[in-house]
Design a protein around this motif. Structure first.
Motif, PDB file in Angstrom:
ATOM      1  N   ARG A 183       0.792  -1.239   0.000  1.00 36.65           N
ATOM      2  CA  ARG A 183       0.000   0.000   0.000  1.00 36.65           C
ATOM      3  C   ARG A 183       0.816   1.277   0.000  1.00 36.65           C
ATOM      4  O   ARG A 183       0.440   2.267  -0.607  1.00 36.65           O
ATOM      5  CB  ARG A 183      -0.888   0.034   1.255  1.00 36.65           C
ATOM      6  CG  ARG A 183      -2.271  -0.486   1.025  1.00 36.65           C
ATOM      7  CD  ARG A 183      -3.227   0.092   2.035  1.00 36.65           C
ATOM      8  NE  ARG A 183      -4.165   1.013   1.393  1.00 36.65           N
ATOM      9  CZ  ARG A 183      -5.078   1.713   2.044  1.00 36.65           C
ATOM     10  NH1 ARG A 183      -5.193   1.599   3.352  1.00 36.65           N
ATOM     11  NH2 ARG A 183      -5.876   2.541   1.394  1.00 36.65           N
ATOM     12  N   ASP A 184       1.897   1.253   0.771  1.00 35.91           N
ATOM     13  CA  ASP A 184       2.571   2.528   1.040  1.00 35.91           C
ATOM     14  C   ASP A 184       3.803   2.761   0.186  1.00 35.91           C
ATOM     15  O   ASP A 184       4.632   3.621   0.492  1.00 35.91           O
ATOM     16  CB  ASP A 184       2.932   2.604   2.527  1.00 35.91           C
ATOM     17  CG  ASP A 184       1.671   2.604   3.375  1.00 35.91           C
ATOM     18  OD1 ASP A 184       0.727   3.336   3.023  1.00 35.91           O
ATOM     19  OD2 ASP A 184       1.604   1.838   4.357  1.00 35.91           O
ATOM     20  N   GLU A 185       3.911   2.002  -0.893  1.00 35.59           N
ATOM     21  CA  GLU A 185       5.082   2.168  -1.756  1.00 35.59           C
ATOM     22  C   GLU A 185       5.092   3.562  -2.380  1.00 35.59           C
ATOM     23  O   GLU A 185       4.068   4.047  -2.865  1.00 35.59           O
ATOM     24  CB  GLU A 185       5.038   1.096  -2.858  1.00 35.59           C
ATOM     25  CG  GLU A 185       6.283   0.996  -3.693  1.00 35.59           C
ATOM     26  CD  GLU A 185       7.500   0.495  -2.910  1.00 35.59           C
ATOM     27  OE1 GLU A 185       7.326  -0.016  -1.781  1.00 35.59           O
ATOM     28  OE2 GLU A 185       8.612   0.624  -3.425  1.00 35.59           O
ATOM     29  N   ASN A 186       6.264   4.196  -2.370  1.00 35.60           N
ATOM     30  CA  ASN A 186       6.415   5.511  -2.999  1.00 35.60           C
ATOM     31  C   ASN A 186       7.196   5.392  -4.308  1.00 35.60           C
ATOM     32  O   ASN A 186       7.942   4.448  -4.500  1.00 35.60           O
ATOM     33  CB  ASN A 186       7.176   6.460  -2.080  1.00 35.60           C
ATOM     34  CG  ASN A 186       6.320   6.905  -0.902  1.00 35.60           C
ATOM     35  OD1 ASN A 186       5.080   6.898  -0.982  1.00 35.60           O
ATOM     36  ND2 ASN A 186       6.958   7.277   0.176  1.00 35.60           N
ATOM     37  N   VAL A 187       6.993   6.392  -5.181  1.00 35.21           N
ATOM     38  CA  VAL A 187       7.782   6.469  -6.401  1.00 35.21           C
ATOM     39  C   VAL A 187       9.081   7.200  -6.076  1.00 35.21           C
ATOM     40  O   VAL A 187       9.063   8.334  -5.609  1.00 35.21           O
ATOM     41  CB  VAL A 187       7.030   7.224  -7.519  1.00 35.21           C
ATOM     42  CG1 VAL A 187       7.916   7.343  -8.761  1.00 35.21           C
ATOM     43  CG2 VAL A 187       5.729   6.529  -7.858  1.00 35.21           C
ATOM     44  N   MET A 188      10.187   6.518  -6.323  1.00 36.54           N
ATOM     45  CA  MET A 188      11.507   7.082  -6.051  1.00 36.54           C
ATOM     46  C   MET A 188      12.408   6.848  -7.257  1.00 36.54           C
ATOM     47  O   MET A 188      12.213   5.878  -7.960  1.00 36.54           O
ATOM     48  CB  MET A 188      12.126   6.408  -4.815  1.00 36.54           C
ATOM     49  CG  MET A 188      11.492   6.838  -3.519  1.00 36.54           C
ATOM     50  SD  MET A 188      11.919   8.568  -3.224  1.00 36.54           S
ATOM     51  CE  MET A 188      10.586   9.036  -2.154  1.00 36.54           C
TER      52      MET A 188
END
Lengths: 556, 161
Positions: free
Chosen positions: A536-541
């Motif tokens: 759920r909490d994956e960020n784009v990096m």
């Protein structure tokens, strides 16, 4: 030959080589639709919402099908096209939109389903027309197609009052168009090209920053040859993706907000940057006066207004990218820059693209789609995290392979555009990389895909959030998740797709990913959606914050 | 700085809207605008006065050229031009001030085109500076109402756009 305005329109489309229309009928379009009833050589695909028609025409054009055509009735039909037209305008995509209009005698009377669509689309079309004399129809359609596809491409709208559709005219298709105010410059100025070659020859840390113009002018071969000859590091924007083969050793991937760290460092450290068919968008440059400030720019673009708009280049070259690059190629010296390459390789080692942590990761899913499709699929995206993960993790080989709403950032673009791309390229595999938010914006087109046996595959990267906004809230608004959690109310996508007559699957573990993709790939006659329940909490990096500089880049 | 640009456009419905909309959405501010037909009935001429640095003017010109109906854009900055404005000025003219106002009007080669017991309406043509100067002098009497046309410009000598 005598014919009605409606017949004339169809005949014009035929002369322009149109094979497909994406449309939706209505009262003010009845004469044209009555004509279409008997037309066998132009395929009409009935969408379920006019926005879908505009995006499908756009996807059809971007995938290489030529000018995309969409149709809608007057009033709400026409206004429903607006987002699609604006999307095409921002990304310079050639489409022609035909809208019905109330009869000329009823215009301006607030008639039923009347709207001033030429007024509304003034700032989002390359040009638009309201037909007021039936004898103007052939010339107008001819001009519309010419304007849409020439120079810097873009959308053109023709508003077609109902009485004009019924009027009788003597049909004569003009051989050429006469537009004294429109003469795009395609050949670059020889003196400027000469000086650009000298500047590139003098470069010690050259970089190429390529954009959508490389794809729309089909300049991939020229760009590749030039980059290899001068040994430049190449970074391609979201719109330029595919314009340079991403598995090439010179390719650094995407620059900008969610670009690779090494692409951003390369632009920052380069001494000469060849900017090709690109417009120095804020998502690439961040803080403009800090952008690549060690570099001298050569800027090639077919639109003179792009040159000097955001960045003043040392050398402006107005012209068609393909033609200018070919000229430039004949003048530059062959160079090697081992030290520059070494520096870049060190950045690549130090800041590799990667993901961390457990759970079903969106990056892994995109990689698996890449593996299963051998990197050959047409990838269409929605907008948000899904778009960035698709751009970062699906390396492309060729132009017209990656379709995404870059400028306008239109959620709901992907699925209908994928339908358009699949219609243009029936023998290719088309994937729409979607989010659970954006797929709901045009999910009704599932009916279009089912009815027309269009085997588009949709990968929903489902995190129950409007993920990109959630990411910004987490990072910049103290994790106050204001109206971005959409878990409650989101439908069961598997059931929903099955209700339409498509195929739905749900995947929650890594081990199920490859088999589900394989199953989707086997389907040739209907759409398929895989609901991937991702971490759920994956960020784009990585991420350069909006308006920031390369020094503020967050790597992971 | 102020620039006066002439824009030759196709004389078609909607051209003014296209041009004005372009200025609005790109954030260019129009000081004045005059439009009329020319010797060629298919072509209209707009004279637009706009304020901004040279880079902005260059962008305005390039954006104007992107409109299909724009045929030519001329920035008259470094060129000898004849520029004219027309103003109608309704000014208070009490008995004691009438003579003085008439003298001023005569110096400016302006005309009194309407008279009432308490006011004059003055017509003046000339460069913007001249019109400004007359307005400056008339202010002391109290201007009741005023209207200025946009500036219109042609190049001096035999040169045409």
């Amino acid at each position: 030959m005598k014919m009605t305005g409606a017949q004339a329109l169809i005949e014009c489309l035929r002369r322009e080589g149109v094979q497909v229309i994406f449309g939706y009928p209505g009262g003010a379009m009845l004469p044209i639709y009555d004509e279409l009833y008997d037309v066998a050589d132009i395929r009409h695909i009935l969408v379920r919402h006019e926005q879908g028609a505009a995006h499908a025409a756009d996807g059809y054009a971007r995938a290489g099908g030529g000018v995309g055509v969409c149709m809608a009735t007057s009033g709400p039909g026409a206004t429903n096209l607006v987002t699609g037209i604006a999307t095409a305008y921002m990304d310079s995509v050639p489409i022609v939109a035909v809208t019905g209009q109330v009869p000329t005698f009823a215009i301006g009377k607030d008639s039923f389903q009347e709207v001033d669509i030429t007024g509304i689309t003034l700032p989002i079309t390359k040009h638009n027309y309201l037909i007021t004399k039936a004898e103007d129809i052939p010339g107008t359609v001819k001009e519309a197609f010419y304007i849409a596809r020439s120079g810097r491409p873009g959308p053109v709208l023709i508003d077609f009052p109902r009485d004009m559709q019924q009027a009788e005219i003597e049909f004569e298709y003009p051989e050429s168009v006469e537009l004294p105010g429109y003469r795009p410059t395609t050949t670059g100025h020889p003196k400027m090209i000469e000086r650009a070659a000298e500047l590139l020859d003098s470069a010690r840390r050259p970089a190429i920053y390529g954009g959508g113009g490389v794809n729309s002018s089909d300049a991939q071969a020229e760009l590749l040859a030039l980059a290899e000859r001068i040994d430049a590091a190449v970074t391609m924007t979201l719109m330029g993706k595919g314009g340079f083969p991403e598995d090439h050793e010179l390719c650094l991937g995407m620059p900008g907000m969610h670009g690779t760290a090494y692409a951003n460092y390369a632009l920052h450290e380069a001494d000469v940057i060849l900017a090709v068919g690109t417009r120095f968008d804020d998502r690439v440059t961040g803080k403009l006066d800090m952008f690549a400030r060690n570099a001298k720019f050569i800027h090639i673009d077919i639109d003179p207004a792009e040159i000097g708009k955001n960045v003043v280049p040392a050398l402006p070259i107005v012209g068609d990218v393909k033609s200018v690059l070919a000229e430039l190629l004949g003048r530059v010296a062959r160079k090697r820059h081992p030290e520059w390459r070494k520096t870049i390789d060190e950045w690549k080692k130090q800041y590799p693209m990667r993901w961390k942590g457990d759970g079903l990761k969106p990056q892994f899913i995109v990689r698996e789609i890449h593996r299963a499709t051998k990197g050959d699929a047409i990838i269409v995206t929605e907008v948000g995290q899904n778009q960035m993960w698709a751009a970062q993790w699906y390396p492309c080989k060729r132009s017209h392979q990656f379709l995404s709403s870059g400028g306008l950032g239109t959620m709901g673009y992907g699925f209908p555009a994928a339908i358009g791309a699949q219609v243009a390229c029936p023998n290719q595999v088309v994937w729409d990389i979607a989010g659970d938010g954006s797929i709901q914006m045009n999910i009704q087109e599932m009916a279009t895909a089912v009815a027309n046996k269009i085997p588009v595959k949709i990968a929903v990267l489902n995190n129950g959030y409007l993920g990109m906004v959630r990411q910004w809230q987490t990072m910049f608004f103290k994790n106050r998740l204001s109206h971005t959690d959409i878990n409650v109310g989101t439908p069961d996508f598997v059931k929903l797709v099955e209700a339409y007559g498509g195929v739905g699957m749900r995947v929650a573990n890594e081990s199920e990913v490859a088999p589900a993709i394989e199953k989707a790939m086997a389907l040739k006659d209907r759409p398929c959606l895989i609901d991937f329940i991702i971490a759920r909490d994956e960020n784009v990096m990585p991420m350069v914050p909006a308006g920031g500089t390369v020094d503020e880049m967050l790597v992971d | 700085m102020k620039h006066t640009i002439s824009v030759l456009v196709n004389n078609r419905p909607g051209v003014l809207a296209r041009t004005a909309s372009l200025f609005a959405r790109r954030g260019f501010n129009i000081d004045s605008l005059a439009v009329s037909t020319t010797q060629d009935p298919d072509i209209s001429r707009m004279t637009i006065v706009v304020e901004g640095p040279d880079a902005v003017l260059e962008q305005i010109s390039k954006q104007l050229y992107k409109l299909m109906d724009v045929i030519k854009v001329l920035d008259h900055q470094d060129e000898a031009v004849i520029n004219r404005e027309l103003a109608l000025i309704k000014v208070n003219a009490e008995a004691g001030a009438r003579g003085e106002i008439m003298q001023t009007v005569s110096i400016f080669r302006a005309n009194i085109v309407d008279v009432s017991d308490r006011s004059f309406t003055i017509e003046v043509t000339g460069s913007a500076d001249k019109v400004d100067a007359l307005i400056g002098l008339l202010n002391q009497y109290g201007i009741r109402e005023m209207m200025r046309t946009g500036r219109i410009v042609l190049s001096r000598g035999g040169r045409t756009a």
